[in-house]
Each structure stands twice: as C-alpha cells, then as structure tokens.
Scaffold this motif. Structure first.
Motif, PDB file in Angstrom:
ATOM      1  N   LYS A 196      24.682 -47.279 -44.851  1.00  0.00           N
ATOM      2  CA  LYS A 196      23.772 -46.681 -45.829  1.00  0.00           C
ATOM      3  C   LYS A 196      22.609 -47.616 -46.153  1.00  0.00           C
ATOM      4  O   LYS A 196      21.449 -47.212 -46.109  1.00  0.00           O
ATOM      5  CB  LYS A 196      24.555 -46.344 -47.101  1.00  0.00           C
ATOM      6  CG  LYS A 196      23.754 -45.599 -48.166  1.00  0.00           C
ATOM      7  CD  LYS A 196      23.591 -44.154 -47.816  1.00  0.00           C
ATOM      8  CE  LYS A 196      23.002 -43.368 -48.974  1.00  0.00           C
ATOM      9  NZ  LYS A 196      22.815 -41.942 -48.655  1.00  0.00           N
ATOM     10  N   TRP A 197      22.921 -48.862 -46.499  1.00  0.00           N
ATOM     11  CA  TRP A 197      21.870 -49.781 -46.914  1.00  0.00           C
ATOM     12  C   TRP A 197      20.946 -50.128 -45.743  1.00  0.00           C
ATOM     13  O   TRP A 197      19.734 -50.245 -45.912  1.00  0.00           O
ATOM     14  CB  TRP A 197      22.470 -51.043 -47.495  1.00  0.00           C
ATOM     15  CG  TRP A 197      21.463 -52.126 -47.757  1.00  0.00           C
ATOM     16  CD1 TRP A 197      21.435 -53.371 -47.241  1.00  0.00           C
ATOM     17  CD2 TRP A 197      20.297 -52.022 -48.609  1.00  0.00           C
ATOM     18  NE1 TRP A 197      20.347 -54.062 -47.688  1.00  0.00           N
ATOM     19  CE2 TRP A 197      19.629 -53.257 -48.540  1.00  0.00           C
ATOM     20  CE3 TRP A 197      19.764 -51.007 -49.397  1.00  0.00           C
ATOM     21  CZ2 TRP A 197      18.462 -53.518 -49.240  1.00  0.00           C
ATOM     22  CZ3 TRP A 197      18.593 -51.247 -50.099  1.00  0.00           C
ATOM     23  CH2 TRP A 197      17.961 -52.496 -50.020  1.00  0.00           C
ATOM     24  N   GLN A 198      21.495 -50.299 -44.553  1.00  0.00           N
ATOM     25  CA  GLN A 198      20.658 -50.570 -43.390  1.00  0.00           C
ATOM     26  C   GLN A 198      19.703 -49.422 -43.117  1.00  0.00           C
ATOM     27  O   GLN A 198      18.542 -49.635 -42.764  1.00  0.00           O
ATOM     28  CB  GLN A 198      21.545 -50.833 -42.163  1.00  0.00           C
ATOM     29  CG  GLN A 198      22.284 -52.158 -42.194  1.00  0.00           C
ATOM     30  CD  GLN A 198      23.254 -52.316 -41.034  1.00  0.00           C
ATOM     31  OE1 GLN A 198      23.787 -51.319 -40.530  1.00  0.00           O
ATOM     32  NE2 GLN A 198      23.497 -53.548 -40.613  1.00  0.00           N
ATOM     33  N   THR A 199      20.185 -48.205 -43.293  1.00  0.00           N
ATOM     34  CA  THR A 199      19.318 -47.035 -43.092  1.00  0.00           C
ATOM     35  C   THR A 199      18.199 -47.007 -44.119  1.00  0.00           C
ATOM     36  O   THR A 199      17.036 -46.733 -43.792  1.00  0.00           O
ATOM     37  CB  THR A 199      20.155 -45.747 -43.188  1.00  0.00           C
ATOM     38  OG1 THR A 199      21.162 -45.756 -42.185  1.00  0.00           O
ATOM     39  CG2 THR A 199      19.275 -44.516 -43.024  1.00  0.00           C
ATOM     40  N   ILE A 200      18.532 -47.299 -45.381  1.00  0.00           N
ATOM     41  CA  ILE A 200      17.513 -47.296 -46.435  1.00  0.00           C
ATOM     42  C   ILE A 200      16.493 -48.403 -46.190  1.00  0.00           C
ATOM     43  O   ILE A 200      15.274 -48.174 -46.282  1.00  0.00           O
ATOM     44  CB  ILE A 200      18.182 -47.476 -47.815  1.00  0.00           C
ATOM     45  CG1 ILE A 200      19.029 -46.252 -48.150  1.00  0.00           C
ATOM     46  CG2 ILE A 200      17.118 -47.697 -48.892  1.00  0.00           C
ATOM     47  CD1 ILE A 200      19.873 -46.424 -49.392  1.00  0.00           C
ATOM     48  N   ARG A 201      16.962 -49.593 -45.859  1.00  0.00           N
ATOM     49  CA  ARG A 201      16.069 -50.750 -45.733  1.00  0.00           C
ATOM     50  C   ARG A 201      15.207 -50.690 -44.480  1.00  0.00           C
ATOM     51  O   ARG A 201      14.027 -51.046 -44.530  1.00  0.00           O
ATOM     52  CB  ARG A 201      16.908 -52.033 -45.738  1.00  0.00           C
ATOM     53  CG  ARG A 201      16.096 -53.322 -45.642  1.00  0.00           C
ATOM     54  CD  ARG A 201      16.969 -54.524 -45.983  1.00  0.00           C
ATOM     55  NE  ARG A 201      18.099 -54.620 -45.078  1.00  0.00           N
ATOM     56  CZ  ARG A 201      18.085 -55.299 -43.921  1.00  0.00           C
ATOM     57  NH1 ARG A 201      16.976 -55.928 -43.546  1.00  0.00           N
ATOM     58  NH2 ARG A 201      19.158 -55.376 -43.174  1.00  0.00           N
ATOM     59  N   ARG A 202      15.761 -50.237 -43.379  1.00  0.00           N
ATOM     60  CA  ARG A 202      15.043 -50.306 -42.115  1.00  0.00           C
ATOM     61  C   ARG A 202      14.388 -48.996 -41.695  1.00  0.00           C
ATOM     62  O   ARG A 202      13.530 -48.996 -40.808  1.00  0.00           O
ATOM     63  CB  ARG A 202      16.000 -50.763 -41.011  1.00  0.00           C
ATOM     64  CG  ARG A 202      16.564 -52.160 -41.238  1.00  0.00           C
ATOM     65  CD  ARG A 202      17.496 -52.559 -40.121  1.00  0.00           C
ATOM     66  NE  ARG A 202      18.073 -53.888 -40.327  1.00  0.00           N
ATOM     67  CZ  ARG A 202      18.938 -54.475 -39.512  1.00  0.00           C
ATOM     68  NH1 ARG A 202      19.336 -53.827 -38.409  1.00  0.00           N
ATOM     69  NH2 ARG A 202      19.408 -55.685 -39.772  1.00  0.00           N
ATOM     70  N   VAL A 203      14.808 -47.887 -42.301  1.00  0.00           N
ATOM     71  CA  VAL A 203      14.276 -46.593 -41.870  1.00  0.00           C
ATOM     72  C   VAL A 203      13.559 -45.872 -43.009  1.00  0.00           C
ATOM     73  O   VAL A 203      12.384 -45.509 -42.902  1.00  0.00           O
ATOM     74  CB  VAL A 203      15.408 -45.699 -41.306  1.00  0.00           C
ATOM     75  CG1 VAL A 203      14.859 -44.332 -40.906  1.00  0.00           C
ATOM     76  CG2 VAL A 203      16.073 -46.370 -40.112  1.00  0.00           C
ATOM     77  N   VAL A 204      14.275 -45.664 -44.118  1.00  0.00           N
ATOM     78  CA  VAL A 204      13.733 -44.844 -45.198  1.00  0.00           C
ATOM     79  C   VAL A 204      12.571 -45.538 -45.901  1.00  0.00           C
ATOM     80  O   VAL A 204      11.489 -44.962 -46.065  1.00  0.00           O
ATOM     81  CB  VAL A 204      14.848 -44.482 -46.205  1.00  0.00           C
ATOM     82  CG1 VAL A 204      14.257 -43.712 -47.382  1.00  0.00           C
ATOM     83  CG2 VAL A 204      15.933 -43.662 -45.521  1.00  0.00           C
TER      84      VAL A 204
END
Length: 301
Positions: A196-204
């Motif tokens: 979840k956090w990787q998606t938020i930090r690197r994508v979203v």
C-alpha cells in the motif's frame, strides 16, 4: 390529392419550426455571449484601473532604500525591510507545517480511512472550514497559541494560526488530486507486488503532484496576503527589528501596508501603494511557480 400534399405541407411546417428554434437559440446564444463578455470586460477594467492607480502612486517609492529601511514616521524614510523579512520567516515556517498535516491528512482520508459516517462527517467539516472567514482563525489562533500555549505574538504562533486557515484548502485540493489518479494505476502497482505505502509513494503521489502543488502554492499565496488573523493575534504593525528565531516578534507585509494606509499623512498612501506593488509581485511570482510546476509534472506523468 390531399394525401400527396399534406405530407409536403407538414414537412414544410416542421422545417419552419426547426429554423425558428435554431434562430431563437442563436439569438439567445449571442445575447448571453455578449453578457459574459461584458462581465469579463468590467472585471478587467476595474482590475486595470486599480493596478494603474497603485503603480502610479507607489512606483516613485520603489527605491533601494525602500527595501533596506525599516518603517519610519517620515514617509520619505519608510521602508519594508522588517515586514519583508518577517513575511519570509512566516512563509518558511508555514510550509513544513502545512505539507505534513495537509497532504498527510489527504492521503489518510483517500487511501486508508474506511468509507463510513465518521469519515463522511470529517470530509464535510473540512470542506466547510474552507469557507470560514479568516478572522475566525485569527481568534482561534489567539486563544490556542498566544493565550493557552503562551507563544505570544511570535512567528510560530502566527504560522500555526495561518496554517489552520489554509489547511482546509490544501487538504481538499490534495484529496481531489489523489482521487483523480485512476484506480487501474493502483491495481497495476499491486499486481507487480507493491504494498500500500509503496503504491502511494511511488505511483499515486507522483501522479497527483501537479494538483497538490498548485493547491499548496495558491494557499500559501492566500496566507501571505491575509491581514485579519495577524491583527487579531497582535502582530506589531511597526517593528524596527527582524526576527532571529521562531519565538521572536515580527512584522509582516499585510500589517505594514494596513498601518501605512490608515496614516493621516497623504504621502503614506503612496508608501502603502509601493508596499502593495511588492506584495503583488511576490504573489504573482508564487502563482507563476505553481503554473510552471503543474505544467512540468503534468508532462512528466
């Protein structure tokens, strides 16, 4: 005979009705277009008149001494050094507070918070706070930070009060920017094994960055130009010193301009106009930065 002419007559009647409707719609379109253009022209004329009057009155005071002198009881010697340095201290202090609280809140509400009644109430409350008059935040800041926390009329107290003022706008704009990121992008990231956090930090966040930065910088522009909260907190209108720490007293451009504008000497009105020109240049520069950053990151992502 009637069976062959009636359809023709009916077709002619229908065509006339269609032509009449098209003509009526075209006339209405021209009328409303003219009204909207007139509204635009009136707004531009008023804006140009105000800018022209301000520039004519204040341009003569934009000398090097105006930027190096402190405020004075003599119009010719009055300057904005203390107010300009104080405003820079205020903005630099506001930036980390609003970035952490504003964007962090938006991420939690959009990515982590469950969709329930409590979350809905919080979102509605934040949206409503964006329309509260600035003087209310000044009273809140005076009660919490000046009185209860004992910070006095310092840089930190003013920065916290101004942060309360612009946080709702930053949170709402950041929410909209995060919400605009397609769900398929998140699903693709999860499919590649990201948490979840990787998606938020690197994508979203990279995809939402143009909208977040635009709302953030425009909110900072509002904080820089607000006067009422600073007056309520008790920020000195004339201070012959610059702050050296977060708990020091300071002066700011809006309060300095307000003080000059209400002085009885007519020449101080010209000095106030010079201060307005400086403040407008700073605000326009911040808005230009917002546009450049938005365009840069929009092309990148």
């Amino acid at each position: 005979m009637s069976s062959t002419t009636n359809p023709t007559n009916k077709a002619l009647i229908d065509k006339n009705k269609v032509d009449k409707n098209i003509s009526t719609r075209g006339t209405k379109n021209k009328i409303f277009k003219g009204l909207f253009f007139l509204c635009t022209v009136i707004g531009l004329v008023v804006l140009v008149a105000l800018l022209a009057q301000t520039i004519i009155k204040g341009a003569g005071h934009l000398t090097p001494e105006f930027f190096t002198n402190f405020s004075s009881s003599t119009p010719a010697d009055a300057g904005i050094k203390g107010a300009l340095v104080g405003s820079i201290w205020l903005i630099v202090t506001i930036i980390p507070i609003t970035i952490i609280l504003g964007i962090g809140t938006a991420i939690y509400l959009e990515e982590y918070a469950k969709d329930n009644i409590f979350t809905s109430i919080v979102k509605i409350s934040i949206s409503n706070l964006a329309g509260v008059p600035s003087i209310v935040f000044g009273l809140l800041g005076y009660t919490l930070f000046v009185g209860a926390a004992g910070m006095g009329n310092s840089v930190l107290a003013a920065a916290l009060a101004m942060s309360l003022l612009i946080l709702p706008v930053i949170i709402v704009s950041s929410q909209e920017a995060i919400r605009a990121v397609p769900g398929s992008v998140r699903e693709a990231s999860f499919g590649l094994g990201a948490n979840k956090w990787q998606t938020i930090r690197r994508v979203v966040l990279p995809a939402a960055l143009p909208g977040i930065l635009t709302g953030f910088i425009l909110s900072l522009s509002r904080a820089l130009g607000e006067t009422a909260p600073l007056v309520v907190i008790g920020i000195p209108t004339i201070l012959l010193a610059t702050p050296s720490g977060l708990l020091d007293q300071f002066s700011a451009l809006p309060t300095q301009i307000y003080t000059w504008a209400k002085m009885p000497q007519a020449e101080f009105q010209n000095v106030a106009s010079a201060g307005i020109i400086v403040l407008l240049i700073i605000l326009l520069a911040m808005n230009a930065v917002a546009i450049l950053l938005r365009n840069k990151f929009s092309k990148k992502y």
